[in-house]
Motif scaffolding. Structure first.
Motif, PDB file in Angstrom:
ATOM      1  N   VAL A  10     -47.672  13.680  18.860  1.00 56.71           N
ATOM      2  CA  VAL A  10     -48.744  13.156  19.701  1.00 56.71           C
ATOM      3  C   VAL A  10     -49.102  11.756  19.216  1.00 56.71           C
ATOM      4  O   VAL A  10     -49.619  11.590  18.107  1.00 56.71           O
ATOM      5  N   GLY A  11     -48.818  10.758  20.046  1.00 63.88           N
ATOM      6  CA  GLY A  11     -49.112   9.372  19.674  1.00 63.88           C
ATOM      7  C   GLY A  11     -47.841   8.612  19.333  1.00 63.88           C
ATOM      8  O   GLY A  11     -46.958   9.135  18.645  1.00 63.88           O
ATOM      9  N   SER A  12     -47.758   7.381  19.843  1.00 63.22           N
ATOM     10  CA  SER A  12     -46.535   6.585  19.647  1.00 63.22           C
ATOM     11  C   SER A  12     -46.778   5.316  18.844  1.00 63.22           C
ATOM     12  O   SER A  12     -46.148   4.288  19.069  1.00 63.22           O
ATOM     13  N   GLY A  14     -46.975   3.636  14.798  1.00 61.49           N
ATOM     14  CA  GLY A  14     -45.977   3.659  13.732  1.00 61.49           C
ATOM     15  C   GLY A  14     -45.778   5.035  13.125  1.00 61.49           C
ATOM     16  O   GLY A  14     -44.640   5.453  12.854  1.00 61.49           O
ATOM     17  N   ALA A  15     -46.877   5.770  12.931  1.00 61.92           N
ATOM     18  CA  ALA A  15     -46.756   7.094  12.304  1.00 61.92           C
ATOM     19  C   ALA A  15     -45.983   8.037  13.213  1.00 61.92           C
ATOM     20  O   ALA A  15     -45.070   8.743  12.765  1.00 61.92           O
ATOM     21  N   VAL A  33     -45.506  12.345  23.002  1.00 58.46           N
ATOM     22  CA  VAL A  33     -46.471  12.266  24.092  1.00 58.46           C
ATOM     23  C   VAL A  33     -47.439  11.126  23.783  1.00 58.46           C
ATOM     24  O   VAL A  33     -48.026  11.087  22.694  1.00 58.46           O
ATOM     25  N   GLY A  40     -46.581   2.085  21.114  1.00 59.51           N
ATOM     26  CA  GLY A  40     -46.928   1.167  20.022  1.00 59.51           C
ATOM     27  C   GLY A  40     -48.321   1.308  19.449  1.00 59.51           C
ATOM     28  O   GLY A  40     -48.593   0.825  18.359  1.00 59.51           O
ATOM     29  N   GLY A  41     -49.218   1.937  20.202  1.00 57.80           N
ATOM     30  CA  GLY A  41     -50.550   2.209  19.682  1.00 57.80           C
ATOM     31  C   GLY A  41     -51.232   0.983  19.133  1.00 57.80           C
ATOM     32  O   GLY A  41     -51.062  -0.132  19.633  1.00 57.80           O
ATOM     33  N   THR A  43     -50.685   0.093  16.094  1.00 56.62           N
ATOM     34  CA  THR A  43     -49.723  -0.447  15.132  1.00 56.62           C
ATOM     35  C   THR A  43     -49.141  -1.769  15.614  1.00 56.62           C
ATOM     36  O   THR A  43     -48.900  -2.682  14.824  1.00 56.62           O
ATOM     37  N   THR A 154     -49.627  10.209  29.299  1.00 57.94           N
ATOM     38  CA  THR A 154     -49.829  11.655  29.183  1.00 57.94           C
ATOM     39  C   THR A 154     -50.648  11.966  27.934  1.00 57.94           C
ATOM     40  O   THR A 154     -50.287  11.529  26.840  1.00 57.94           O
ATOM     41  N   THR A 190     -52.415  10.253  16.277  1.00 61.81           N
ATOM     42  CA  THR A 190     -53.177   9.619  17.362  1.00 61.81           C
ATOM     43  C   THR A 190     -54.023   8.435  16.914  1.00 61.81           C
ATOM     44  O   THR A 190     -54.783   7.882  17.708  1.00 61.81           O
ATOM     45  N   HIS A 215     -56.876  -1.504  19.846  1.00 56.66           N
ATOM     46  CA  HIS A 215     -56.499  -1.280  21.247  1.00 56.66           C
ATOM     47  C   HIS A 215     -57.375  -0.167  21.819  1.00 56.66           C
ATOM     48  O   HIS A 215     -57.977   0.609  21.070  1.00 56.66           O
ATOM     49  N   GLY A 217     -56.839   2.580  23.151  1.00 58.18           N
ATOM     50  CA  GLY A 217     -56.456   3.987  22.928  1.00 58.18           C
ATOM     51  C   GLY A 217     -56.994   4.570  21.624  1.00 58.18           C
ATOM     52  O   GLY A 217     -56.839   5.765  21.373  1.00 58.18           O
TER      53      GLY A 217
END
Ligand code: ADP
Length: 448
Positions: A10-12, A14-15, A33, A40-41, A43, A154, A190, A215, A217
């Motif tokens: 869950v979350g895109s 770096g982690a 997702v 990129g979140g 990060t 999503t 996340t 950001h 998010g």
């Protein structure tokens, strides 16, 4: 029938990306997702670099460093509130994480310094550019090579938990349809909650009205989702404000500018503190100025060594002038004061001794080569040190410190590692180190 994977990430940021790549390489079928429409979140906004001690790149540059010193400085910077077990893992594993990136085509071979560190250990791209975009684009190449599934737009709304273990996630996709995905392991990556001002002010009423560098998010949803299945939290009130944020755009002015030799100057034309102190302390000093803002001041030599500076110029943040006197005029500043400030800083550089403010690092070169530059800054909410509790394998722990089977977390969503104040360059290290560990742990649990 619902779709099924071994591992859902869950979350895109770096982690999440590091975890997904590692889990895939361990043989797991992985789904990422992401609630936003891009990968990129937060990060992708990371600027300065990745801290690690005793790396191959430090040795190549003749920098002698020790893990022990890195540990001590991170602990001191964190006001001795850090989870020392997690911090030990962090420091011990950092050089391997730098090598993991290199093995994945992401080389961080240049090195600089951040506030609170005594040695150049902040690894960044060879061209001295910002680390975030470089990191994410390199990780995305690795995702594509492996054909890892990604669902954008999503949100994970809930983690399924049955018979004493995680069994998947509930999603809301880009068409607002509710979906179930089954998985034995779920990695929550996340990020933090700096962009959730209600949550920030709830824990820290004193941060009402502060801008954030994050950001949109960065809302902390992952914490609530994990709490619902029993996760414990720690240090939720430990929220970092970053000292140098351009207030009109909430854009972060990287610590690499000070690390390259810039100073902070008040409206009165004076330095007021050791610029290379930790973020919490520098921020407090800026807020204590009557005008509550300051300028990052540097010259042409600093600009040429920092790609970020050119970006700030292009974005219109930078006031420049051929001489300090003309710069002062543009800033409505007493030029005698600014000239005296530069002169005494240059003496400190020459003597390698900053008698006035005790700056010990990044006394790199005098500020004397035109054009001269200034960026007006003030602090902004930047990093949430608190979050869910994990063990060194990244298993999420409940309030009684017991493992929640199948639940893993990595990155800014996790609390404890950075204590009361995160050192610049330690977030990128955190997400890569614990992202890799999470990928490994989650895959081995799902495939056991
Ligand atoms: P880290 O630095 O810890 O990797 P980032 O902030 O870079 O964290 O990335 C976290 C990502 O997680 C962001 O892209 C964010 O949009 C995403 N995210 C947050 N909450 C959810 C959620 N409930 N479902 C899906 N993605 C989420």
């Amino acid at each position: 029938a619902p779709q099924s994977y071994d591992v859902v990430v869950v979350g895109s940021g770096g982690a999440g990306l590091a975890a997904a790549i590692q889990a895939c390489d361990e043989g797991a079928r992985v789904l990422i997702v992401e609630k936003m429409s891009t990968i990129g979140g937060n990060t992708i906004k990371a600027s300065v670099g990745m801290n690690a001690a005793e790396t191959r790149y430090q040795k190549l540059k003749g920098i002698s460093d020790s893990k022990e010193l890195f540990y001590q400085e991170s602990l001191k910077g964190g006001q001795f509130k850090n989870n020392t077990v997690l911090l030990k893992t962090f420091v011990e594993t950092a050089p391997q994480a730098v090598e993991w990136l290199a093995d994945h085509g992401i080389e961080l071979s240049d090195i600089t310094i951040t506030g609170g560190m005594s040695i150049d250990r902040t690894h960044r791209p060879a061209d001295c550019s910002a680390v975030g975009g470089f990191l994410i684009s390199g990780l995305v190449k690795n995702l594509n090579k492996r054909n890892i599934d990604v669902m954008l737009d999503t949100s994970v709304t809930e983690i399924r938990y049955e018979n004493g273990a995680v069994s998947g996630v509930e999603l809301l996709n880009d068409e607002n349809e509710a979906l179930t995905v089954l998985a034995k392991s779920v990695i929550v990556a996340t990020g933090g909650f700096s962009a959730n001002s209600e949550m920030v002010v709830n824990y820290r009423p004193d941060l009402e009205g502060f801008v954030t560098t994050n950001h949109q998010g960065a809302t902390g949803g992952g914490i609530a989702i994990l709490q619902k299945i029993g996760a414990g939290t720690v240090d939720m009130g430990e929220i970092q404000i970053h000292p140098t944020v351009e207030q009109g755009t909430s854009y972060l002015i990287s610590e690499s500018i000070r690390g390259g030799g810039a100073i902070l100057v008040s409206q009165a034309g004076k330095r007021f503190f050791n610029e290379m102190e930790t973020r919490d302390k520098v921020s407090a000093q800026i807020i204590a100025l009557p005008e509550k803002f300051a300028y990052v001041v540097f010259d042409e030599q600093v600009r040429t060594k920092n790609k970020a500076a050119d970006e700030y110029i292009a974005r219109g943040f930078v006031i420049s002038a051929p001489s300090p006197r003309e710069l002062a005029a543009k800033l409505d500043m007493d030029h005698h004061a600014l000239l005296a400030t530069l002169e005494s800083f240059n003496v400190a550089v020459e003597k390698q001794n900053d008698e006035e403010f005790g700056r010990k690092t990044a006394l790199r070169q005098p500020i004397h080569e035109g054009p001269f530059y200034a960026i007006r800054i003030a602090p902004g909410v930047h990093h949430t040190m608190g979050g869910v509790t994990i063990n060194t394998e990244t298993s999420v722990l409940d309030g009684q410190q017991q493992v929640i089977k199948g639940a893993y977390a990595a990155g800014e969503v996790v609390g404890g590692i950075h204590g009361g104040n995160r050192i610049g360059g330690n977030a990128v290290a955190d997400i890569i180190i614990f992202g890799i560990l999470a990928g490994r742990s989650a895959a081995s649990y799902a495939l056991r």
